[in-house]
Motif scaffolding. Structure first.
Motif, short mmCIF file in Angstrom:
data_model
loop_
_atom_site.label_atom_id
_atom_site.label_comp_id
_atom_site.label_asym_id
_atom_site.label_seq_id
_atom_site.Cartn_x
_atom_site.Cartn_y
_atom_site.Cartn_z
N GLN A 50 0.67 -1.21 -0.21
CA GLN A 50 0.20 -0.15 0.04
C GLN A 50 0.64 1.37 -0.15
O GLN A 50 1.76 1.56 0.73
N SER A 92 0.46 5.12 0.40
CA SER A 92 -0.28 6.21 0.84
C SER A 92 0.01 7.64 0.41
O SER A 92 1.20 7.93 0.48
N ARG A 137 -3.83 4.38 -2.27
CA ARG A 137 -4.82 4.92 -1.51
C ARG A 137 -4.50 6.30 -0.78
O ARG A 137 -3.33 6.57 -0.34
N GLN A 191 -7.61 2.89 3.06
CA GLN A 191 -6.33 3.10 3.59
C GLN A 191 -6.06 2.61 4.99
O GLN A 191 -5.20 1.78 5.38
#
Length: 405
Positions: free
Chosen positions: A262, A264, A332, A339
């Protein structure tokens, strides 16, 4: 264009692999060759070395006496750093010129002796390390390159350790056997991974893979660290954080052999801004633009807590073009519910063995239903996730959980 980083300790056999890739169509940008070019007689590079180390590093005809330079420059760390400070910028400039002149669909093989030492590994979609035991390398340097044993050991000691090389290696080519064995390994790597990887990047398509549930692999964490470093380099200041998420981030949990990451960001526009850089790094955009929303969405950021707006589940998804390492990169917005839940879920399972066991049993039941596609596999688990979402946030409230805490 696909750029491959190739390196290995002196005497390990890197030149054999480089030559094999060249025969197969790779455009080899050889750091050793360039390093010789930039210190030829009459170059600013040679003049800089003479200023730093004196005339004794020159042969009678004015060319560089490499053994004399090595004896001086590798005698202590400060002198080695001086040498690198003169030569490395010149090599980097010439390397850039050669890459710019290559065709757009080329496989660029950057043969860089000090790739690990110069911390360049995250710049490449794939890093190939050629390795041999130090004692074997000493023997080869003495037998084939006329090194003294003292010089051979000094050169090896001045380079990266095996542990440092393993930390950045996407591919580890062992050269403890014959040259023919190494050529065979290099050719297989080219046909089975490098060329398909390059074709996928050129076509803008993810690698085809339908991974199946497999036992937990202790190497997933190390593989993820290499991907994290690559993505941090790609996003730079645009990423607020980059995390290993999903099942492979949870030690001991069976999972599909896919690394989920992920990234961010402050806004999804950032993902669109770096899409070209992501493709150069080996990650291809997909049409998927949203996660499955959950009711009563939660977040530790007050303005997003208990807000069920659909757009708060939006994202961008990129998948690896590398057939040898399936990877999903979820971009995200920092603080949005999707997130936050990706971070919370991994921490919740890691802290609660009973929940982790329950989730593993669910995964096994779903996998046993047949060879499901990735989408069907996720959909089959969704009812469990609806309840898990509530329970995870209850745990977060009790434990005082915060992202990164």
């Amino acid at each position: 264009m696909l750029r491959i980083g190739l390196t290995g300790g002196i005497g390990a056999g890197k030149s054999t692999v480089s030559a094999t890739f060249s025969e197969l169509g790779g455009v080899v940008v050889d750091g050793d060759v360039i390093a010789r070019e930039v210190v030829e007689p009459g170059t600013p590079g040679l003049a800089g070395l003479v200023d730093a180390f004196g005339d004794e590093i020159l042969l009678p005809d004015g060319a560089l006496n490499r053994p004399a330079l090595a004896a001086i420059a590798f005698s202590d760390e400060e002198k080695r750093q001086t040498l690198n400070g003169i030569v490395h910028p010149l090599v980097a400039h010439r390397r850039s010129e050669l890459i710019s002149a290559a065709a757009s669909d080329a496989v660029i093989v950057e043969d860089i002796p000090l790739l690990v030492e110069s911390q360049m590994a995250p710049m490449f979609p794939l890093v190939v390390i050629v390795h041999a035991d130090p004692e074997l390398r000493v023997k080869r340097l003495i037998e084939y390159r006329n090194f003294t044993e003292e010089d051979a050991r000094a050169r090896i000691a001045a380079q990266a350790t095996e542990e440092q090389r393993r930390a950045v290696a996407d591919v580890w080519l062992d050269n403890s056997g014959s040259a023919a064995d190494l050529v065979g390994k290099a050719r297989a790597l080219w046909h089975e991974r490098i060329r398909p990887f390059a074709d996928n990047v050129e076509a803008g398509r993810p690698a085809h893979a339908v991974p199946h549930l497999v036992p937990a692999d202790p190497d997933w964490a190390a593989q993820a660290q290499r991907i994290l470093a690559r993505l941090r380099t790609t996003f730079g200041h645009r990423a607020t954080r980059v995390d290993h998420i999903g099942s492979t981030a949870i030690p001991g949990l069976d999972a599909k052999d896919v690394i989920d990451i992920q990234v961010s960001v402050a806004a999804l526009d950032v993902a669109d801004e770096v899409s070209d850089a992501l493709l150069a790094a080996g990650y291809v955009g997909t049409p998927i633009t949203s996660d499955t929303g959950k009711p009563d969405a939660r977040s530790t950021v007050p303005e997003f807590d208990h807000t069920d707006a659909d757009h708060l589940w939006h994202k961008r998804l990129y998948c690896s073009a590398d057939p040898g390492r399936p990877t999903n990169v979820h971009v995200r917005v920092d603080g949005w519910p999707n997130q936050q839940f990706a971070l919370l879920f991994a921490d919740w399972l890691a802290a609660n063995p009973a929940v982790r066991s329950d989730y593993q049993e669910l995964k096994r039941r779903v996998a046993a239903q047949g060879h499901l596609t990735t989408g069907a596999y996720a959909e089959a688990k969704e009812p469990w996730f609806l309840d898990a979402y509530r329970r995870a946030w209850e745990w977060a409230d009790t434990a005082g959980w915060r992202p990164g805490a």
